[in-house]
Design a protein around this motif. Structure first.
Motif, PDB file in Angstrom:
ATOM      1  N   VAL A 116     -20.521  59.506  36.742  1.00  0.00           N
ATOM      2  CA  VAL A 116     -21.442  60.610  37.008  1.00  0.00           C
ATOM      3  C   VAL A 116     -20.880  61.914  36.453  1.00  0.00           C
ATOM      4  O   VAL A 116     -19.702  62.241  36.653  1.00  0.00           O
ATOM      5  N   ILE A 117     -21.732  62.670  35.765  1.00  0.00           N
ATOM      6  CA  ILE A 117     -21.426  64.043  35.386  1.00  0.00           C
ATOM      7  C   ILE A 117     -22.564  64.937  35.852  1.00  0.00           C
ATOM      8  O   ILE A 117     -23.661  64.447  36.152  1.00  0.00           O
ATOM      9  N   ALA A 132     -13.499  55.938  27.102  1.00  0.00           N
ATOM     10  CA  ALA A 132     -12.769  55.199  28.139  1.00  0.00           C
ATOM     11  C   ALA A 132     -13.457  53.896  28.530  1.00  0.00           C
ATOM     12  O   ALA A 132     -12.975  53.186  29.416  1.00  0.00           O
ATOM     13  N   GLY A 133     -14.599  53.589  27.909  1.00  0.00           N
ATOM     14  CA  GLY A 133     -15.311  52.359  28.221  1.00  0.00           C
ATOM     15  C   GLY A 133     -16.413  52.516  29.240  1.00  0.00           C
ATOM     16  O   GLY A 133     -17.071  51.532  29.605  1.00  0.00           O
ATOM     17  N   GLY A 134     -16.661  53.734  29.687  1.00  0.00           N
ATOM     18  CA  GLY A 134     -17.698  53.956  30.680  1.00  0.00           C
ATOM     19  C   GLY A 134     -19.031  54.335  30.084  1.00  0.00           C
ATOM     20  O   GLY A 134     -19.179  54.502  28.872  1.00  0.00           O
ATOM     21  N   VAL A 135     -20.022  54.483  30.954  1.00  0.00           N
ATOM     22  CA  VAL A 135     -21.378  54.871  30.575  1.00  0.00           C
ATOM     23  C   VAL A 135     -21.739  56.130  31.347  1.00  0.00           C
ATOM     24  O   VAL A 135     -21.559  56.191  32.571  1.00  0.00           O
ATOM     25  N   VAL A 136     -22.241  57.129  30.656  1.00  0.00           N
ATOM     26  CA  VAL A 136     -22.578  58.405  31.289  1.00  0.00           C
ATOM     27  C   VAL A 136     -23.816  58.273  32.166  1.00  0.00           C
ATOM     28  O   VAL A 136     -24.835  57.719  31.751  1.00  0.00           O
ATOM     29  N   GLU A 137     -23.733  58.792  33.379  1.00  0.00           N
ATOM     30  CA  GLU A 137     -24.898  58.919  34.264  1.00  0.00           C
ATOM     31  C   GLU A 137     -25.015  60.382  34.678  1.00  0.00           C
ATOM     32  O   GLU A 137     -24.112  60.923  35.328  1.00  0.00           O
ATOM     33  N   GLU A 138     -26.113  61.008  34.324  1.00  0.00           N
ATOM     34  CA  GLU A 138     -26.298  62.432  34.590  1.00  0.00           C
ATOM     35  C   GLU A 138     -26.940  62.661  35.951  1.00  0.00           C
ATOM     36  O   GLU A 138     -27.967  62.077  36.270  1.00  0.00           O
ATOM     37  N   ALA A 158     -26.670  57.746  42.776  1.00  0.00           N
ATOM     38  CA  ALA A 158     -26.000  57.156  41.618  1.00  0.00           C
ATOM     39  C   ALA A 158     -24.883  56.218  42.047  1.00  0.00           C
ATOM     40  O   ALA A 158     -24.728  55.120  41.492  1.00  0.00           O
ATOM     41  N   LEU A 159     -24.099  56.633  43.048  1.00  0.00           N
ATOM     42  CA  LEU A 159     -23.019  55.779  43.540  1.00  0.00           C
ATOM     43  C   LEU A 159     -23.581  54.542  44.230  1.00  0.00           C
ATOM     44  O   LEU A 159     -23.053  53.431  44.064  1.00  0.00           O
ATOM     45  N   LEU A 190     -18.551  60.721  49.901  1.00  0.00           N
ATOM     46  CA  LEU A 190     -19.450  59.818  49.181  1.00  0.00           C
ATOM     47  C   LEU A 190     -18.655  58.844  48.318  1.00  0.00           C
ATOM     48  O   LEU A 190     -18.934  57.636  48.314  1.00  0.00           O
ATOM     49  N   ALA A 191     -17.678  59.363  47.589  1.00  0.00           N
ATOM     50  CA  ALA A 191     -16.875  58.502  46.725  1.00  0.00           C
ATOM     51  C   ALA A 191     -16.159  57.440  47.542  1.00  0.00           C
ATOM     52  O   ALA A 191     -16.150  56.248  47.182  1.00  0.00           O
ATOM     53  N   ALA A 192     -15.582  57.838  48.652  1.00  0.00           N
ATOM     54  CA  ALA A 192     -14.868  56.876  49.497  1.00  0.00           C
ATOM     55  C   ALA A 192     -15.812  55.815  50.040  1.00  0.00           C
ATOM     56  O   ALA A 192     -15.474  54.624  50.097  1.00  0.00           O
ATOM     57  N   GLY A 193     -17.006  56.238  50.415  1.00  0.00           N
ATOM     58  CA  GLY A 193     -17.956  55.290  50.989  1.00  0.00           C
ATOM     59  C   GLY A 193     -18.423  54.230  50.019  1.00  0.00           C
ATOM     60  O   GLY A 193     -18.788  53.121  50.436  1.00  0.00           O
ATOM     61  N   PHE A 194     -18.386  54.542  48.732  1.00  0.00           N
ATOM     62  CA  PHE A 194     -18.847  53.584  47.731  1.00  0.00           C
ATOM     63  C   PHE A 194     -17.717  53.028  46.869  1.00  0.00           C
ATOM     64  O   PHE A 194     -17.967  52.365  45.856  1.00  0.00           O
TER      65      PHE A 194
END
Length: 389
Positions: A116-117, A132-138, A158-159, A190-194
């Motif tokens: 996520v950005i 880095a191998g990731g995909v951008v999600e706006e 998003a998460l 939020l990050a911790a929860g997912f």
């Protein structure tokens, strides 16, 4: 913050600046006023000039040692300026912030994972994630009409949909937004929860204006310390981008293990001059210079508002809380999705192209006001002359 006298920092004369070999002064011919890239026009802080001059005098141009003093210098700086206590043992260096971001993403996501950005945002974010191998999600910032904020509900969605990392800009480039402790703590929850991580680009942190209050992501909460990584550098605040030195910081045993697991080559990429200059920049001896720059940027930020009101009254601009980059909406003038092109051609002023920061940048420009008030006035006057043409 330092208690040094609140005197302004003066930019170097234009004829001296045009002798520089950096991107800002070599990308365009001399009839163009360059205000696009994040370089400032000020002389270096004396401690930095001193350490680099001494190094050149003795031919000290070899490899960067394992401990050039950066870890202790930055930990002391963070404590002094932000009230943030860091364990120096949880810090490693590399060449620049985006390289640190790429290496941390590689270590924390799997190929194809979404990251996520929050656009409008620094254009290399959209480049380094695929690297880095990731995909951008706006998940764009929310414009309340008075300020920009993280869209926490959008990030949660998003998460919940599978994104595994958030690439945060704190303070935010290009808007100059300083995220609140509460929003950063909520993001950490939020990050911790997912089961996701947050990588926070904090390169503009030394340039937060006094009285605003700045919270490093890792200091936002105990949860933030567990899920987060910070990457920072002296390069933006002290104009050292060409010297190649950045810091990657952690605050928990788990994240520190990830940091220590990075290839030794990541740290070997640190430039010796960047390390020497970084130690000098983060020293207390450079605090008066930094405080003086903050005074100048505060004055220039207000001056820019006055100039826009006079010459471009339909422009929308909020003085940033951090840094020297102004995010300006010029869409009312009908100069297209990318007004910087029209301005360069007609006014010979080079600004950063708004659409490069995401679709939210349509009709916008980013202007660097880390310069003399005279040059800033000349640039806006030139741009204003295009109105009605």
């Amino acid at each position: 913050m330092s208690t040094s006298p609140l005197t302004a920092l003066r930019a170097l004369p234009l004829d001296v600046l045009r002798r520089r070999h950096s991107t800002k002064w070599r990308a365009y011919p001399d009839d163009v006023i360059p205000m696009f890239v994040a370089e400032t026009d000020f002389p270096l802080a004396e401690p930095i000039t001193g350490v680099l001059t001494d190094a050149i005098a003795i031919g000290d141009t070899g490899y960067t040692p394992p401990d050039p003093g950066l870890r202790d210098a930055y930990a002391a700086f963070a404590s002094r300026r932000f009230g943030w206590d860091i364990d120096p043992a949880r810090i490693r260096s590399t060449a620049d912030v985006m390289m640190g971001v790429v290496e941390l993403l590689r270590a924390t996501i799997s190929p194809g994972d979404r990251v996520v950005i929050a656009p409008p945002v620094y254009p290399p974010f959209a480049i380094c994630i695929p690297e880095a191998g990731g995909v951008v999600e706006e998940v764009p910032l929310v414009d309340t009409g008075a300020a920009w904020q993280l869209d926490l509900l959008g990030i949660e969605a998003a998460l919940a949909g599978g994104a595994r990392a958030v690439l945060l800009c704190n303070p935010h480039n290009p808007t100059g937004t300083v995220h609140s402790r509460e929003s950063l703590a909520a993001l950490a929850d939020l990050a911790a929860g997912f089961g996701a991580v947050v990588i926070s680009d904090e390169i503009h942190a030394p340039l937060v204006q006094p009285g605003i209050g700045y919270t490093p992501f890792l200091a936002a909460s105990t949860t933030a310390a567990e899920v987060g990584y910070a990457v920072t550098s002296a390069s933006k605040a002290y104009n050292l981008a060409g010297l190649k030195c950045a810091l990657m910081i952690t605050a928990s045993d788990r994240t520190t293990a990830v940091l220590r697991g990075l290839s030794p080559e990541v740290e070997w990429r640190t430039g010796l001059f960047g390390a020497l200059a970084g130690v000098a920049a983060f020293s207390p001896e450079s605090d008066p210079w930094l405080d003086a720059q903050l005074v100048t940027l505060d004055e220039n930020g207000h001056l820019l508002g006055d100039l826009l009101a006079e010459h471009l009254p339909l422009a929308r601009y909020r003085k940033p809380d951090a840094g020297y980059l102004a995010w300006i909406d010029l869409s009312a003038y009908g100069w297209g999705d990318d007004p910087a092109r029209h301005i360069l051609a007609g006014a010979r002023v080079a600004l950063h192209h708004g659409p490069e920061f995401g679709t939210q940048g349509s009709g916008h420009v980013r202007l660097n006001f880390g310069c003399s008030p005279e040059l800033l006035s000349e640039a806006v006057t030139r741009i204003g002359s295009l109105v009605g043409r």
